[in-house]
Design an enzyme around this catalytic site. Structure first.
Site: not given
Ligand SMILES: *Cc1c(COP(=O)(O)O)cnc(C)c1O
Length: 385
Positions: A180
């Protein structure tokens, strides 16, 4: 060329070393500092650090009192965690369509069609870090008494008409997963302006207990009560230490992503049949601004292939050329666990789903690498034609 890549340096190592040496590894002062700074970024009163973006979604749905009998409207074109957490609280996910080839965010007209007396919340995603039309969303939600939860996992630092994504709806959910824009490894954040929602999220994060070990350690509290059943969704000090360093770098990293995206748009414009979503004039300009006060976070570089392209074969060619790709996302309504939930009439999502392709994008990639990916894509398409 990986899809995304982490930059590791001495400042990050030193931050972790300090946290380790402090002797306090569970939730403590670094988590508090990260929360304070994140709340400032999102211009909200509360930021509550949690163990993942999924935990943020789970606690947010619980905080608005979402449960059995409730429907939550969300796009099918998002990460499955959102739908999974709707099911986890016992509610029913109702999938909606996206706007079109040039706007992969939810269609407000389509959301309107799906509202019933059981609709409790609208769980939107700022796809790829491109802000949803939050004026339209908030107006529709107000008309029908819907809670708005922003899945802002792609959008830390993004803005809709000057306001931070994740700070506009009732609650914002962020993820610090490694790929991210604010990478920690695992971790997440819930943001809200509402004191009561914040308190429910805080309780849910730590077993429903009224005080934390850290407060008791500092002598701020002697005992605790349990107000509601909760979870252990806490973030630890080591991750918070990384998060603080990454947060300092976030806006500059987002600006660098925007420059790469501008470069991609130029390089991809020469490839026949390729559509770059969110690109048209007046949407968000190549400098990352465009609509007044709208700043995307550019989490993903997504393109649409010409209809009928054998995407799997194309991806194999790109892998052979050393370019990793991905698909954001296989629509949730096509997964085995969701296939039989409802009628699933989503013409736009279905028309673009097999044409989506995500190309490498991360701050420390070079212009040459952007060109290398683009020419590899052009060559792969020629050899398939
Ligand atoms: C990565 C992501 C999540 C989940 O996040 P985690 O930290 O991996 O649990 C939820 N929604 C979206 C759109 C994502 O890209």
């Amino acid at each position: 060329m990986p899809l995304s890549d982490l930059a590791v340096d001495d400042q990050l190592r030193a931050a972790i070393d300090d946290a380790v040496a402090s002797g306090w590894w569970s939730m403590g002062p670094r988590v508090a500092e990260l929360e304070q700074r994140f709340a400032a970024l999102c211009e909200v009163r509360h930021a509550i650090a949690v163990s993942s973006g999924t935990a943020a979604l789970h606690l947010s749905l619980l905080a608005i009192g979402c449960g059995p009998g409730d429907e939550v409207i969300l796009p099918s074109l998002t990460f499955v965690a959102a739908a999974n957490m709707v099911l986890a609280v016992g509610a029913t996910p109702v999938f909606c369509d996206v706007t079109g080839e040039h706007d992969l965010n939810l269609s407000i007209d389509d959301v309107r069609r799906r509202i019933t007396p059981s609709s409790k919340a609208l769980l939107l995603v700022h796809y790829g870090g491109h802000p949803c039309d939050m004026d339209g969303v908030m107006q529709l939600a107000a008309e029908h008494g819907l809670h708005v939860i922003e899945d802002a996992a792609h959008a830390p630092g993004a803005r809709w008409k000057g306001r931070p994504c994740g700070g506009i709806g009732a609650l914002g959910c962020f993820s610090f997963f490694s790929n991210k824009n604010l990478p920690v490894g695992e971790g997440g954040m819930v943001t809200t302006e509402d004191d009561e929602l914040a308190e429910r999220v805080r309780l849910g994060r730590s077993h429903g207990m009224t005080t934390l070990t850290w407060d008791r350690h500092r002598g701020h509290a002697a005992g605790y009560d349990v107000l509601a059943p909760g979870y252990n969704y806490r973030l630890d000090e080591l991750r918070a230490a990384i998060g603080i360093v990454q947060l300092d770098r976030l806006l500059e990293a987002n600006a660098t992503r925007a420059r790469h995206v501008e470069h991609y748009r130029k390089a991809l414009a020469g490839i026949d049949g390729i559509t770059v979503p969110f690109a048209p004039d007046g949407f968000d300009g190549p400098d990352g601004s465009g609509r007044d006060g709208c700043v995307p976070a550019h989490h993903l570089q997504v393109v649409l292939l010409p209809s009928g392209t054998d995407r799997d074969a194309l991806r194999v060619r790109l892998t052979e050329a050393g370019v990793q790709t991905s698909v954001h996302y296989p629509p949730i309504h096509r997964f085995t666990a969701y296939r039989d939930l409802g009628a699933h009439d989503m013409p736009v999502t279905d028309a673009i789903a097999d044409r989506l392709l995500t190309l490498p994008l991360y701050p420390h990639m070079t212009n040459e690498q952007v060109e290398l990916v683009s020419s590899a894509l052009a060559r792969a398409m020629e050899t398939l034609a």
